[in-house]
Design an enzyme around this catalytic site. Structure first.
Site, PDB file in Angstrom:
ATOM      1  N   CYS A 286       1.177  -0.961   0.420  1.00  0.00           N
ATOM      2  CA  CYS A 286       0.118   0.012  -0.059  1.00  0.00           C
ATOM      3  C   CYS A 286       1.194   1.383  -0.061  1.00  0.00           C
ATOM      4  O   CYS A 286       2.212   1.121   0.244  1.00  0.00           O
ATOM      5  CB  CYS A 286      -0.861   0.033   0.849  1.00  0.00           C
ATOM      6  SG  CYS A 286      -2.000  -0.891   1.747  1.00  0.00           S
TER       7      CYS A 286
ATOM      8  N   LYS B   7       6.488  -4.633  -2.523  1.00  0.00           N
ATOM      9  CA  LYS B   7       7.844  -4.233  -1.873  1.00  0.00           C
ATOM     10  C   LYS B   7       8.558  -4.437  -1.155  1.00  0.00           C
ATOM     11  O   LYS B   7       9.192  -5.048  -0.686  1.00  0.00           O
ATOM     12  CB  LYS B   7       8.187  -3.139  -3.469  1.00  0.00           C
ATOM     13  CG  LYS B   7      10.260  -2.802  -3.184  1.00  0.00           C
ATOM     14  CD  LYS B   7      11.133  -3.863  -3.664  1.00  0.00           C
ATOM     15  CE  LYS B   7      12.365  -2.992  -3.680  1.00  0.00           C
ATOM     16  NZ  LYS B   7      13.076  -4.192  -4.776  1.00  0.00           N
TER      17      LYS B   7
END
Length: 600
Positions: A2, A595
């Site tokens: 997010c 990531k």
């Protein structure tokens, strides 16, 4: 996972928010949205899918200089437009975006919101409904915001708009990254400084259980009990050009090519004028005083930790254990009397690692973080930090951060050995320089490696990587890279384990990538290759110069045997890249991956 952005200033908020969200795409997401405030109210635009899809639905006729935005990775509720952020309160007065996980949201619904009909399946909507309830009960917006956050259990980074006061963004943070950027007449909010370098390079760190009241001209930080906090901004060590692809088709390829320069940069940062390794005396002392080192990491960083264990034990003769962060607290090992914990994390925000760090600090033990992001949570909360100086890594699949971590671990091991009076018999700085040159050579052999990927992997369903000793650890990383971005079922195995079960999976045409960089196991791994070839496998042998044989598929430039993982991984990175490319996969943003994993 997010991302949050917020802007309040004088320019068009829509475009700044959208560009900011694009800079956060690397974090992983399944939907995105923005909310901008005008005199008529708050306008929300959100869609499932990519930010490019969101751009198509944003009404360019709406003019606003304040807004918030979000990229969502689904944790509560399926990926959908309804569950995408921003969310609004029942009366539409308040609008919220949120990263993190509210662990007690079901209990909060039962205790406070039974009369409210929720529109989504998210934990986030509970937060905005609570703020509205407390305001209706007579609390000020700030008090209601602080009251709400005090009830939350879990992690959050939150930005809130009030349509009755569109000159203010309310921000709160706990266990989830969030920064506030400052500039004359403009202030911004972001999960990551990269998102708002377009506006400013001056940022305020926000600590856990703090709120920030952000206006165009002022930033006020408070604790949850309302106590004002004073803090000076820092300058982000980033340049806008660092987060652009330039002439490269993908960030991953750019970051693979940057590895030689990263190693040279690390040498420069950690080298004394006399050519010796330079580390802080406090770090050296902490390592020397430890009777055992515990490396805590996840994913690619865990694989770097496995190599780090070999380096520290071989160089400094100091015992090391390596643990997967998410598993460590379930069955904590019997700790030694004087442990030192080393946390390895590209982002410095990995939630599982932070959970271990919190417990370690409660026990009174020392902690060292190896990270690519100064000022990150793990960096702030550990006693010591070693920065990998790799520059921003945008592609989800880690490449240069991995080799940078191993390079820093090499220097840590070498420095400890020197402090103990152990003669390594070689100059680690010089050997790392040779590694950088070898990396450059490998990065110029892309055509050969693309052919290997096309011939071996473009149409396969699965692939096995085999190696012995240190090569085995690199095989784990090579398999991870391939499965991450090409969606091929890939696994790394120790060569000696093949006959204990895995060889049953070998069938006609099964691709096998074998690493042969270690002299003392060279004959053994080649024996394993013959075993699988006899059963129909399609072997690809990647060997070290000096150990190579005539039929080997690819030969690596020779480097010191302890440092081979830094070069042997590069062909595996490039093979994975080209396999994904030929299979039509999204190289930089593979499906379902993030990531920075900021929730447990």
């Amino acid at each position: 996972m997010c991302g949050i952005v917020g802007y309040i200033g004088t320019e068009d908020a829509k475009e700044i928010l959208l560009k900011g969200l694009e800079k956060l795409e690397y974090r992983g997401y399944d939907s995105a949205g923005i909310a901008v405030a005008t005199e008529e109210g708050v306008h929300i635009f959100k869609e499932k899918g990519r930010i490019a899809t969101l751009r198509e639905v944003v009404d360019q006729g709406v003019k606003s200089t304040v807004g918030i935005g979000h990229t969502r990775w689904a944790t509560h509720g399926e990926p959908s437009k309804v569950n995408a952020h921003p969310h609004q309160s029942e009366s539409s007065r308040f609008t919220i975006v949120h990263n993190g996980v509210i662990e007690n949201y079901e209990q909060l619904k039962r205790d406070y919101l039974q009369a409210v009909t929720l529109q989504s399946d998210t934990d986030t909507e509970v937060v905005v409904q609570l703020v509205e309830r407390f305001v209706h009960e007579g609390q000020s917006v700030e008090a209601a915001f602080r009251h709400t956050l005090s009830l939350l259990k879990g992690s959050y980074a939150i930005a809130l708009l009030d349509k009755k006061d569109t000159d203010t963004i309310y921000v709160g943070k706990n266990k989830s990254p969030l920064l506030v950027g400052v500039q004359d007449g403009v202030n911004v909010v972001a999960s990551d400084a990269m998102a708002m370098l377009q506006v400013t390079d001056q940022f305020l760190e926000i600590m856990d259980e703090e709120i920030v009241i952000v206006t165009k001209d002022d930033v006020t930080i408070k604790t949850l009990d309302g106590t004002a906090v004073s803090r000076e901004p820092y300058t982000a060590e980033l340049d806008a050009s660092d987060i652009e692809k330039g002439t490269y088709p993908h960030f991953m390829l750019k970051e693979i090519d940057e590895q030689p320069f990263v190693i040279r940069n690390i040498i420069q940062k950690y080298q004394n004028e006399d050519g010796s390794v330079r580390l802080d005396e406090d770090i050296r002392q902490a390592v020397m005083e430890a009777d055992r080192i515990y490396i805590i990491a996840a994913g690619t960083s865990y694989h770097a930790g496995l190599v780090g264990k070999q380096l520290i034990e071989n160089f400094a003769k100091q015992p090391v254990e390596v643990h997967i962060a998410s598993e460590f607290l379930y069955n904590m090992p019997l700790l030694s009397k004087r442990p030192l914990f080393i946390f390895i994390s590209q982002s410095g925000e990995t939630a599982d690692s932070r959970g271990v760090l919190v417990e370690v600090k409660k026990l009174g033990y020392k902690a060292l973080t190896i990270t690519n992001v100064p000022g990150s949570t793990l960096s702030r909360e550990a006693d010591f930090t070693l920065h990998t100086h790799a520059g921003p890594e945008i592609a989800v699949a880690s490449t240069k951060a991995y080799t940078a971590q191993m390079a820093v671990l090499t220097l840590l091991a070498a420095d400890t050995a020197k402090a103990k009076g152990i003669d390594l018999g070689f100059d680690p700085i010089q050997e790392l320089s040779i590694v950088a040159n070898a990396m450059e050579t490998l990065c110029n052999q892309k055509e050969t490696l693309e052919k290997i990927a096309r011939d071996y992997l473009a149409v396969t369903r699965n692939c096995f990587f085999i190696g012995r000793a240190t090569d085995y650890f690199v095989c784990l990383e090579g398999a991870l890279k391939l499965k991450e971005i090409s969606y091929i079922q890939a696994e790394g195995f120790a060569g000696g384990e093949l006959k204990h079960g895995t060889i049953a999976l070998i069938e006609e045409g099964t691709p096998i990538v074998a690493l042969a960089t270690q002299e003392h196991v060279n004959l053994s791994i080649r024996g394993n290759v013959k075993e699988v070839a006899a059963r129909g496998a399609f072997p690809c042998i990647i060997s070290m110069e000096g150990l190579n044989e005539e039929d080997d598929t690819f030969v690596l430039p020779k480097v010191h045997s302890h440092l081979t993982p830094l070069v042997s991984v590069i062909p595996l990175q490039l093979i994975a890249y080209y396999a994904a490319l030929h299979r039509g996969c999204d190289v930089d943003k593979p499906r379902n991956l993030a990531k920075s994993v900021t929730v447990e």
